[in-house]
Motif scaffolding. Structure first.
Motif, PDB file in Angstrom:
ATOM      1  N   ARG A 112      -0.442  21.171  -6.059  1.00 43.42           N
ATOM      2  CA  ARG A 112      -0.206  19.726  -6.100  1.00 43.42           C
ATOM      3  C   ARG A 112      -1.515  18.971  -6.217  1.00 43.42           C
ATOM      4  N   LYS A 113      -1.388  17.788  -6.825  1.00 45.94           N
ATOM      5  CA  LYS A 113      -2.522  16.887  -6.963  1.00 45.94           C
ATOM      6  C   LYS A 113      -2.013  15.460  -6.798  1.00 45.94           C
ATOM      7  N   ILE A 114      -2.693  14.656  -5.955  1.00 46.49           N
ATOM      8  CA  ILE A 114      -2.268  13.285  -5.653  1.00 46.49           C
ATOM      9  C   ILE A 114      -3.065  12.327  -6.514  1.00 46.49           C
TER      10      ILE A 114
ATOM     11  N   GLU B 141      -2.918  13.748   4.057  1.00 47.12           N
ATOM     12  CA  GLU B 141      -4.336  14.043   4.204  1.00 47.12           C
ATOM     13  C   GLU B 141      -4.581  15.167   5.202  1.00 47.12           C
ATOM     14  N   ILE B 142      -3.685  15.292   6.175  1.00 46.70           N
ATOM     15  CA  ILE B 142      -3.867  16.321   7.201  1.00 46.70           C
ATOM     16  C   ILE B 142      -2.813  17.421   7.088  1.00 46.70           C
ATOM     17  N   ALA B 143      -1.995  17.349   6.063  1.00 48.45           N
ATOM     18  CA  ALA B 143      -0.967  18.375   5.874  1.00 48.45           C
ATOM     19  C   ALA B 143      -1.618  19.645   5.321  1.00 48.45           C
ATOM     20  N   PRO B 144      -0.938  20.821   5.475  1.00 36.46           N
ATOM     21  CA  PRO B 144      -1.485  22.078   4.905  1.00 36.46           C
ATOM     22  C   PRO B 144      -1.731  21.918   3.408  1.00 36.46           C
ATOM     23  N   ASP B 145      -2.795  22.471   2.950  1.00 33.06           N
ATOM     24  CA  ASP B 145      -3.200  22.340   1.557  1.00 33.06           C
ATOM     25  C   ASP B 145      -2.278  23.165   0.669  1.00 33.06           C
ATOM     26  N   ASP B 146      -1.970  22.591  -0.532  1.00 35.72           N
ATOM     27  CA  ASP B 146      -1.145  23.287  -1.518  1.00 35.72           C
ATOM     28  C   ASP B 146      -1.873  23.190  -2.852  1.00 35.72           C
TER      29      ASP B 146
ATOM     30  N   ARG C 233       0.852  -1.188   0.000  1.00 39.75           N
ATOM     31  CA  ARG C 233       0.000   0.000   0.000  1.00 39.75           C
ATOM     32  C   ARG C 233       0.885   1.233   0.000  1.00 39.75           C
ATOM     33  N   ILE C 234       0.570   2.217  -0.875  1.00 37.32           N
ATOM     34  CA  ILE C 234       1.342   3.445  -0.995  1.00 37.32           C
ATOM     35  C   ILE C 234       0.649   4.557  -0.216  1.00 37.32           C
ATOM     36  N   SER C 235       1.412   5.248   0.651  1.00 37.07           N
ATOM     37  CA  SER C 235       0.872   6.417   1.370  1.00 37.07           C
ATOM     38  C   SER C 235       1.901   7.538   1.293  1.00 37.07           C
ATOM     39  N   TRP C 236       1.405   8.782   1.253  1.00 33.00           N
ATOM     40  CA  TRP C 236       2.265   9.958   1.131  1.00 33.00           C
ATOM     41  C   TRP C 236       2.227  10.760   2.423  1.00 33.00           C
ATOM     42  N   LEU C 237       3.368  11.400   2.745  1.00 37.14           N
ATOM     43  CA  LEU C 237       3.466  12.358   3.838  1.00 37.14           C
ATOM     44  C   LEU C 237       4.120  13.617   3.289  1.00 37.14           C
ATOM     45  N   SER C 238       3.792  14.752   3.940  1.00 36.51           N
ATOM     46  CA  SER C 238       4.434  16.017   3.581  1.00 36.51           C
ATOM     47  C   SER C 238       5.080  16.577   4.819  1.00 36.51           C
ATOM     48  N   ASN C 239       6.390  16.726   4.775  1.00 33.68           N
ATOM     49  CA  ASN C 239       7.160  17.219   5.934  1.00 33.68           C
ATOM     50  C   ASN C 239       6.882  16.374   7.172  1.00 33.68           C
ATOM     51  N   GLY C 240       6.719  15.030   6.969  1.00 30.45           N
ATOM     52  CA  GLY C 240       6.540  14.095   8.067  1.00 30.45           C
ATOM     53  C   GLY C 240       5.118  13.960   8.534  1.00 30.45           C
ATOM     54  N   VAL C 241       4.183  14.660   7.904  1.00 34.56           N
ATOM     55  CA  VAL C 241       2.776  14.617   8.310  1.00 34.56           C
ATOM     56  C   VAL C 241       1.990  13.934   7.197  1.00 34.56           C
ATOM     57  N   PRO C 242       1.064  12.997   7.547  1.00 32.75           N
ATOM     58  CA  PRO C 242       0.250  12.397   6.489  1.00 32.75           C
ATOM     59  C   PRO C 242      -0.362  13.470   5.617  1.00 32.75           C
TER      60      PRO C 242
ATOM     61  N   ILE D 254       1.325  15.276  -8.698  1.00 30.24           N
ATOM     62  CA  ILE D 254       1.490  16.135  -9.866  1.00 30.24           C
ATOM     63  C   ILE D 254       1.514  17.587  -9.404  1.00 30.24           C
ATOM     64  N   PHE D 255       2.555  18.326  -9.831  1.00 27.34           N
ATOM     65  CA  PHE D 255       2.701  19.732  -9.457  1.00 27.34           C
ATOM     66  C   PHE D 255       2.482  20.594 -10.704  1.00 27.34           C
ATOM     67  N   SER D 256       1.706  21.704 -10.507  1.00 28.14           N
ATOM     68  CA  SER D 256       1.426  22.619 -11.615  1.00 28.14           C
ATOM     69  C   SER D 256       1.669  24.056 -11.157  1.00 28.14           C
ATOM     70  N   LYS D 257       2.446  24.785 -11.974  1.00 27.31           N
ATOM     71  CA  LYS D 257       2.709  26.207 -11.743  1.00 27.31           C
ATOM     72  C   LYS D 257       3.067  26.461 -10.276  1.00 27.31           C
ATOM     73  N   VAL D 258       4.165  25.860  -9.875  1.00 19.62           N
ATOM     74  CA  VAL D 258       4.579  25.938  -8.477  1.00 19.62           C
ATOM     75  C   VAL D 258       5.073  27.336  -8.142  1.00 19.62           C
ATOM     76  N   GLN D 259       4.985  27.640  -6.838  1.00 18.36           N
ATOM     77  CA  GLN D 259       5.505  28.881  -6.303  1.00 18.36           C
ATOM     78  C   GLN D 259       6.525  28.523  -5.222  1.00 18.36           C
ATOM     79  N   GLU D 260       7.189  29.563  -4.713  1.00 18.19           N
ATOM     80  CA  GLU D 260       8.233  29.303  -3.712  1.00 18.19           C
ATOM     81  C   GLU D 260       7.678  28.607  -2.503  1.00 18.19           C
ATOM     82  N   ARG D 261       6.396  28.910  -2.141  1.00 18.46           N
ATOM     83  CA  ARG D 261       5.810  28.272  -0.969  1.00 18.46           C
ATOM     84  C   ARG D 261       5.517  26.792  -1.185  1.00 18.46           C
ATOM     85  N   SER D 262       5.656  26.314  -2.441  1.00 21.17           N
ATOM     86  CA  SER D 262       5.423  24.884  -2.720  1.00 21.17           C
ATOM     87  C   SER D 262       6.594  24.006  -2.288  1.00 21.17           C
TER      88      SER D 262
END
Length: 1183
Positions: free
Chosen positions: A404-406, A396-401, A385-394, A412-420
């Motif tokens: 990105r699209k999972i 699903e509960i990480a800050p929205d960006d 089973r594949i699961s993703w984390l962002s900065n160590g946080v699942p 998948i990343f589109s038109k990223v900014q520095e905050r991405s």
């Protein structure tokens, strides 16, 4: 400089467009320079399953990089681990590595748990794997009381080990009290669970110190089980008391000690299951008991075992497959087989898989407004089973960006900014494990920069690939162009390849590739360039390679290695043996081009490699040295399938010492009958390591084996165990049976006894039987001890008997023997041969005839007839004296024979007797005969005495063997001049009663040769020769000397010499004009009877052809002082007298004389001297 080559590469177009590569935004091969802002990256961490030594401090590693430098924090068992509150825990400055000081105080068990490290900065957070900390354990065995094990010979046995559970599991082995490993074999072996299995026990298995040891490697400790006592007995050893008080159930197990088919000790049942993880080692085990010891075989149902990954351990009882994959799943069958049957067990194998990467996520560098993807793809069984984390946080509960699209295993990343910018973790897990990978997304806007050092010099060997590095960075991703030369245009030819990391590859660099190359990187924010330089060098080559060598021990061998290289490079030549350094031994010497090994021994065999190194390349060439010798002795001899008349012997061959073994020679020793004496048993081919041996009863066998190759035979192996075969009746009877009487009234029966090996049992005796061949008597028999002769008395003389000798022992009789014929004792013959007749053939040979005697009168085996003959008296002297008798024996039934070597003119007597094995019979009546006269031998001696001016006196002794009545002596003589020419031959007849004769009217100072022989009525005998010289008149010699000194005499001699010279010249001229010399005609017309060839009957002489007389007469030669020559010992000094005759010149100058083309000259008549004129002869002519 080591260059990094990417797997993906693009070939430059051959068109006119500039060489340019627009790379996609995936620049995972590019490292972000540390001076640029970037999220954390974990660079080092402790293993997931971390077993620690409880006696040492605990160190949990966590290292990371980033800009700004990251800070570190830990969780323990899923909650924050506050290291500041624990005085035993410290964190390494600038690092996340923890050190827990348990050596001063504290226990390792307190810090067991699951630890995870987090590295964080303003761009994101990276996390480590879950690190499970567990202290190693090496517990003691529980105390237990082990009862002695008593079992019968041949039973199976399992000695349990059951070590304490430790962490990690211990390594098991069995030893004795002396810490010596217990020997293992196909019969005795250790299982995977540590138990010791006996397929069947033998008396030598009896011991009191079977000890199982458990070694815990992590703590470097060894624990031991209580010793186990095993006693192996046979039922025959139990006395009546033990048998009455000890029931069968008190023995270990209840199986029979007799031979039996195999059964499995492990695993149980007919089938079992085994599960293993992908990448591990699959180990399958089958151990069987039985008698004889079973052999294990392995097969895979509906498939084959992988060749390069399959190994057999523990005498083929364990099957191992390394790097196991899902394809190795299936049914495996082990088969146990011995001479009484076979059994099989099926193991069903399932291969599962913990997650493994297909595509691991890679760091992603994007510029603002760019797109990108992170892919995390893994496989396993079951599928992870594949699961993703962002900065160590699942996630699903990480800050929205919003950029990105999972999508399952892809972000998948589109038109990223520095905050991405962030660090993403991908977790792939199933029930057998997990994978965790960190990959950051770093949004940067950076102009190009080239990371490769400026003006780097690359040196490359011609015809090899040249890789020119251009490490770069920029965001957006720069484009790369390459130029050659200061004013060169962009590279357009298709011989160049540009890699994604900016490296320029010249696949085949040539001399014209030398030069300066420029790398240019561009993006929308700027441009950067860098120059590098390329030089092409000639390759290093080995122009003379070492060659394969085969040498015998003790000799010297030389390997040659000549190297050619680029003149700007300095090579170093190194010699290796078996890919390692040469032995540190003075026997190895290395000079510029050679390696020499002196006094070669077995350890010197192997592969010798010459390695030529430069800073740019290296080449090598190898040669094998084979040191040959006779094989090493075989070992591990084992006897199996032991039957009454056969046994199987197996062995392990020794080293063949590089010369294949052609055969094995098996010998045996009979320790009962001939201890210490080894006999040849059989031979088997060199590819065979077992032999079925035929045995004889009642022999205590030991066997040994020798190996043989083309160089010779090995030393014998150690002797096998002894094997005593049961007694049986003899297989054969004595040989060489004979019946011969030693006396006229007995029969001596002899035979060659059986040896101890052939006796087949104790109590060896012989049954001797006999009866007359031509009678109706019954067989008479007697049994005798182990002897070789029996005498039958009271037999009639020389009667044929039938004889039999039969062997027997305590077990019975040998097969009925065949009868042989013999005879009772012989007696002397009774009758003499009759009608003896003598026919005298010649003076030295006579033929004798006789009639045979009746066979019955011989009274024995006819061996032949014997003639006694002797010379009774001389017909010449009639002196009666005793002569020793001579004997001639004629074998068999011959009735005639020849008597050679008789003396002529002698009186002989003979008689004939018949001979048998006992001796001679009576002699026939004496028969008298005479031999006729023969030619005499040479006179015993010839001496010349009292020489004077004109006379010589000869004295001689008569022939020692006149061989008749001498009738006369013949004396012939002739002069010899100074040129070794023979003068006229004079023939004298001398009465037979004379022994002295004086010759008168001879020439003074002249050499004469004499020929002297005797005659009988049978003819002339052998001649004897001698030479002598008459004396010189001193007054005459003095006067001759005075005349020779006068001037007129010298002038006269000169005139004579000149005249002779003129005549010779005229002669040669006439001869060249075809002049005829009537020599032959004169010979025919005036033939002298004195010079005709001598005939054998009258002894007259022909040519002077005596072999001794053909030698030239040396100047100064003299006869012996006593002037005596014995028989044929004359030592003539005359050889070839050429054409020496009395030469005269005719009026026309032609040469007159006897002319012959023969080398040997006949004696010539005439009184004139044929020698050249001398002063003495000249003087004689005036007197």
């Amino acid at each position: 400089m080591q260059l990094k080559i990417m797997p993906k590469k693009k070939r430059l177009s051959a068109g006119r467009a500039p060489l340019m590569l627009f790379l996609c935004q995936m620049i995972s091969a590019l490292e972000v320079p540390l001076d640029l802002v970037q999220p954390p990256t974990i660079t080092q961490q402790s293993p997931k399953d971390y077993i620690i030594d409880p006696r040492e401090n605990i160190v949990i590693q966590c290292e990371a990089k980033g800009k700004p430098p990251p800070s570190f924090s830990w969780t323990r068992n899923g909650t924050h681990f506050d290291i500041d509150k624990d005085p035993l825990v410290t964190m390494k400055p600038g690092s996340g590595t923890l050190t827990i000081n348990i050596m001063s105080e504290g226990k390792a068990e307190t810090y067991e748990g699951v630890y995870q490290c987090t590295a964080r900065n303003e761009r994101g957070a990276a996390i480590s794997n879950n690190i499970v900390i567990r202290p190693s354990r090496s517990p003691l065995w529980t105390k237990e009381k082990l009862e002695p094990i008593i079992l019968r010979n041949g039973q199976s046995l399992v000695l349990p080990c059951r070590p304490p559970i430790g962490l990690p599991p211990p390594i098991i082995f069995w030893m004795d009290n002396s810490f010596q490993r217990l020997p293992q074999s196909e019969r005795v072996s250790q299982g995977l669970n540590g138990d010791l299995y006996f397929s069947n026990v033998l008396p030598e298995d009896t011991r009191e110190d079977y000890i199982c040891y458990a070694r815990f490697n992590h703590t470097q400790t060894i624990q031991q089980k209580q010793p186990i006592s095993v006693k192996v007995i046979s039922v025959d050893e139990l006395n009546d008391t033990i048998a009455a008080n000890l029931s069968d159930t008190e023995f270990y197990g209840a199986k029979s000690h007799r031979q039996r088919p195999p059964t499995f000790l492990t695993p149980d049942g007919n089938t079992s299951r085994k599960e293993e993880l992908r990448g591990n080692v699959l180990s399958l085990e089958c151990i069987a008991e039985g008698l004889p010891t079973p052999i294990i075989y392995w097969i895979k149902e509906d498939g084959t075992l992988p060749i390069n990954r399959t190994f057999y351990r523990n005498f083929k009882k364990t099957l191992q497959i390394i790097q196991v994959t899902e394809a190795d799943s299936g049914n495996y069958q082990c088969i146990a087989k011995n001479a009484l049957g076979a059994i099989h067990h099926t193991i069903s194998v399932t291969v599962k898989a913990a997650p493994y990467w297909i595509i691991a996520p890679q760091n992603l560098v994007l510029s603002p407004e760019e797109d990108g993807t992170l892919i995390c793809r893994a496989n396993g069984n079951p599928k992870p089973r594949i699961s993703w984390l962002s900065n160590g946080v699942p996630i699903e509960i990480a800050p929205d960006d919003p950029s990105r699209k999972i999508d399952g295993d892809t972000i998948i990343f589109s038109k990223v900014q520095e905050r991405s910018s962030a660090v993403y973790q991908c977790n792939a897990s199933n029930e057998y494990g997990y994978l965790l990978a960190n990959a950051f997304v770093n949004v940067l806007a950076e102009p190009p920069r080239i990371l490769t050092s400026a003006n780097t010099l690359y040196q490359v060997i011609a015809n090899r690939a040249a890789l020119l590095d251009c490490a770069f960075f920029g965001s957006p991703l720069p484009t790369i162009e390459w130029f050659k030369g200061a004013k060169g245009s962009a590279l357009r030819e298709d011989i160049y390849v540009l890699h994604e990391n900016g490296t320029l590859e010249i696949p085949v660099a040539q001399k014209d590739s030398t030069g300066t190359y420029t790398c240019v990187a561009r993006n929308k924010l700027g441009m950067a360039k860098n120059d590098v330089h390329l030089e092409i060098k000639d390759p290093t080559r080995i122009i003379k390679q070492p060659e394969y060598a085969v040498v015998q021990r003790g000799s010297t061998v030389s390997f040659e290695c000549k190297v050619k290289h680029d003149h700007t490079l300095i090579p170093t030549v190194t010699w290796l043996k078996d890919h390692g350094e040469l032995p540190n031994d003075g026997r190895f010497t290395v000079d510029k081009d050679h390696l020499v090994v002196a006094d070669v021994n077995d350890d010197d065999g192997g592969t010798y490699t010459c390695v030529a190194n430069t800073t740019l390349d290296n080449v090598s060439a190898s040669a094998v040295l084979s040191v040959v010798d006779v094989p090493n002795p075989p070992f591990d001899l084992e006897l199996t399938d032991q039957l009454d008349r056969s046994v199987q012997l197996s062995w392990t061959p020794g080293d063949d010492n590089n010369s294949p073994i052609t055969k094995f020679i098996i010998e045996y020793e009979d320790a009962m009958h001939e201890p210490g004496l080894w006999h040849h048993q059989t031979e088997v081919p060199g590819t065979q390591t077992t032999a079925q041996l035929k045995l004889s009863p009642y022999v205590n066998y030991s066997f040994r084996v020798m190996a043989e190759n083309n160089l010779g035979r090995s030393l014998p192996s150690e002797a096998s165990e002894q094997y005593l075969t049961k007694a049986a009746e003899p297989d054969k009877n004595p040989t060489a049976v004979e019946g011969l009487g030693s006396e006229p009234d007995n029969l001596v029966i002899t035979w060659k006894p059986l040896n101890g090996f052939e006796s087949n049992g104790p109590g060896l005796q012989y049954k001797v039987s006999w009866r007359q061949k031509d009678g109706d008597d019954e067989w008479t028999s007697v049994v005798v001890a182990n002897v070789s002769k029996y005498i039958v008395s009271g037999t009639p003389t020389f009667v044929p008997y039938l004889i039999k000798v039969q062997a027997l022992n305590d077990a019975g009789f040998a097969p009925e023997p065949a009868a042989v014929m013999g005879h009772s004792g012989e007696d002397l013959p009774m009758v003499a041969p009759g009608n003896v007749r003598v026919n005298v053939v010649n003076s030295t040979l006579a033929e004798v005839h006789w009639d045979p005697v009746p066979l019955k009168s011989i009274r024995g085996h006819l061996q032949g007839y014997r003639i006694y003959y002797w010379k009774a008296q001389s017909s010449l002297t009639r002196n009666r004296r005793h002569i020793e008798k001579k004997i001639l024996t004629f074998q068999g039934s011959k009735t005639h024979g020849m008597l050679p070597g008789l003396e002529p003119f002698s009186h002989y007597t003979l008689n004939v007797r018949v001979v048998n094995g006992k001796g001679e019979g009576p002699a026939s009546p004496d028969k008298v005969f005479n031999t006729p006269e023969g030619v005499p031998s040479a006179p015993s001696s010839l001496k010349i005495v009292n020489p004077t001016l004109d006379s010589l006196t000869l004295e001689w002794e008569p022939p020692s063997h006149p061989n008749g009545i001498l009738t006369e002596y013949t004396l012939k003589y002739q002069p010899i001049n100074s040129t070794h020419e023979l003068g006229p031959l004079v023939d004298l007849k001398i009465p037979a009663n004379k022994t002295r004769w004086t010759l008168k009217n001879l020439n003074f100072s002249t050499r004469y040769k004499f020929y002297f022989y005797a005659r009988t009525a049978a003819g002339s005998g052998i001649q004897i020769t001698e030479e002598a010289i008459t004396t010189v008149d001193e007054a005459m010699a003095s006067r001759q000397v005075d005349i020779a000194t006068q001037g007129w005499f010298i002038g006269l001699m000169c005139a004579v010499a000149l005249l002779i010279l003129i005549l010779l010249i005229v002669c040669f001229i006439r001869r060249n004009k075809g002049g005829k010399y009537p020599v032959k005609e004169k010979e025919d017309a005036h033939a002298d009877p004195e010079i005709q060839p001598m005939k054998e009957d009258d002894g007259t002489f022909g040519e002077y052809s005596d072999a001794e007389d053909h030698k030239p007469l040396k100047k100064g030669s003299r006869t012996p002082s006593d002037r005596t020559v014995k028989k044929e010992d004359s030592d003539d000094s005359l050889v070839d007298y050429g054409e020496g005759v009395n030469g005269q010149f005719n009026e026309d100058g032609s040469f007159i004389g006897q002319y012959s083309g023969k080398k040997e000259k006949e004696p010539a008549e005439g009184n004139e001297s044929s020698e050249a004129p001398s002063p003495v002869n000249a003087m004689n002519s005036f007197v």
